[in-house]
Design an enzyme around this catalytic site. Structure first.
Site, PDB file in Angstrom:
ATOM      1  N   THR A 129      19.110   5.753 -17.854  1.00 50.02           N
ATOM      2  CA  THR A 129      17.670   4.909 -18.072  1.00 50.02           C
ATOM      3  C   THR A 129      18.278   3.978 -19.084  1.00 50.02           C
ATOM      4  O   THR A 129      17.626   2.672 -18.990  1.00 50.02           O
ATOM      5  CB  THR A 129      16.756   5.871 -19.020  1.00 50.02           C
ATOM      6  OG1 THR A 129      16.373   7.002 -18.216  1.00 50.02           O
ATOM      7  CG2 THR A 129      15.412   4.980 -19.115  1.00 50.02           C
TER       8      THR A 129
ATOM      9  N   GLY B  77      21.174   2.280 -19.684  1.00 45.07           N
ATOM     10  CA  GLY B  77      22.358   1.602 -19.667  1.00 45.07           C
ATOM     11  C   GLY B  77      23.622   2.132 -18.481  1.00 45.07           C
ATOM     12  O   GLY B  77      23.240   3.367 -17.954  1.00 45.07           O
TER      13      GLY B  77
ATOM     14  N   LYS C  36      29.661   2.152 -22.477  1.00 45.40           N
ATOM     15  CA  LYS C  36      28.222   2.157 -21.894  1.00 45.40           C
ATOM     16  C   LYS C  36      27.693   0.630 -22.432  1.00 45.40           C
ATOM     17  O   LYS C  36      27.432   0.268 -23.327  1.00 45.40           O
ATOM     18  CB  LYS C  36      27.494   3.310 -22.754  1.00 45.40           C
ATOM     19  CG  LYS C  36      26.087   3.247 -22.415  1.00 45.40           C
ATOM     20  CD  LYS C  36      25.302   4.476 -23.219  1.00 45.40           C
ATOM     21  CE  LYS C  36      23.796   4.311 -22.907  1.00 45.40           C
ATOM     22  NZ  LYS C  36      23.342   5.696 -23.588  1.00 45.40           N
TER      23      LYS C  36
ATOM     24  N   ASP D 279      15.535  14.881 -25.443  1.00 42.72           N
ATOM     25  CA  ASP D 279      15.854  14.611 -24.051  1.00 42.72           C
ATOM     26  C   ASP D 279      17.052  15.659 -23.735  1.00 42.72           C
ATOM     27  O   ASP D 279      17.986  15.234 -22.981  1.00 42.72           O
ATOM     28  CB  ASP D 279      16.280  13.331 -23.704  1.00 42.72           C
ATOM     29  CG  ASP D 279      16.252  12.895 -22.283  1.00 42.72           C
ATOM     30  OD1 ASP D 279      15.604  13.791 -21.549  1.00 42.72           O
ATOM     31  OD2 ASP D 279      16.498  11.917 -21.808  1.00 42.72           O
TER      32      ASP D 279
END
Length: 295
Positions: A31, A33, A50, A145
């Site tokens: 979401t 990168g 990243k 998450d």
């Protein structure tokens, strides 16, 4: 070097150029990168590069990336992915995070492995995840998450918690946060029912998921979440949750987890019950009492 954005300048110092890294191949996209496997030309070390996603950003770096960088700069633990440095490209919107490289993530590993993990391997993986979570929670950080695609593994079997774009610090008393966090299939029941104050309990709930189907059923869209698992007793404070009045729970006077997971050992059932019933206040009280009782 405005790309380092504000206060981060004092923590990072001079940012190196991304040209000092050789991109080897693209290994994933999340979401927040795109991630590449790259080689540091100065040290010859293999790293994960990243690229921070800057879509439609007019006021500098996205807040999610700022939070991730700020948190990861403070964290050093064998089971937490390491942020080595932040590097920049030719433009202000070209920003990369240099992370420790892990050969695979658990999601792709579970999908492609021919035989399932042994019980000993499962224990090893879970123990590492819990150690990483313990470190985060002791530093007043909730991940928000946690899922198998955000658990990385090295070729030596070391598991590392990654992707801190939704992570937040918390305190007591807890401050309101948006309940619409965590991938839906991993979302804790209290989040589905609109709770705005969040503690470490929401991370523990994610540990209860087993592939390929979640233990806690929930629908694919809000604001119509499925009722919490009827195998569990109604928790205290349930009636105060914003969306609780929309549901009538079936009475369930006993714990039904043993029937839902007949293949689990007694030790596995004890762990699952602990994760479902995890209460950070009770845990803190128990630890304090244990410390006082030591000679």
């Amino acid at each position: 070097m405005l790309a380092c954005d504000g206060a981060l300048w004092f923590q990072l110092g001079r940012c190196r150029s991304v040209k000092e890294f050789e991109k080897l191949n693209r290994i994933g996209e999340g979401t927040y990168g795109i991630v590449y496997r790259a080689r540091d030309t100065l040290t010859d070390e293999t790293v994960a590069l990243k690229k921070v996603r800057m879509d439609n950003e007019k006021d500098g770096m996205p807040i999610s990336s700022l939070r991730e960088i700020t948190l990861l700069l403070q964290l050093r633990h064998p089971n937490i992915v390491e942020l080595k440095e932040v590097v920049v490209g030719n433009h202000l919107e070209s920003i990369f995070l240099v992370m420790g490289y892990c050969e695979q993530d658990l999601a792709s590993l579970l999908e492609n492995m021919q035989t399932p993990f042994s019980e000993a391997q499962v224990k090893c993986i879970i123990l590492q995840v819990l150690k990483g979570l313990q470190y985060l929670h002791e530093n007043y950080i909730i991940h928000r998450d946690l899922k198998v695609s955000n658990l990385l593994m090295t070729d030596k079997g070391c598991v590392k918690i990654a992707d801190f774009g939704l992570a937040r610090t918390y305190g007591m008393p807890p401050k309101p946060m948006t309940p619409k966090v965590v991938t839906l299939w991993y979302r804790a029941p209290e989040l589905l029912l609109g709770m705005t104050t969040q503690t470490t309990s929401i991370d523990m709930c994610h540990c209860c998921r087993r592939s390929p189907a979640p233990c806690l059923p929930c629908l694919r869209s809000l604001p119509a979440p499925h009722a919490p698992n009827p195998s569990l007793p109604t928790p205290q404070g349930f009636s105060k949750l914003p969306l609780a009045s929309q549901y009538t729970l079936r009475k369930q006077p006993y714990n039904n987890l043993k029937h839902k997971f007949p293949w689990l050992s007694e030790a596995g059932l004890r762990l699952l019950n602990f994760l479902f019933m995890y209460d950070p206040k009770k845990r803190a009280g128990t630890e304090s009492q244990a410390k006082r009782s030591k000679p």
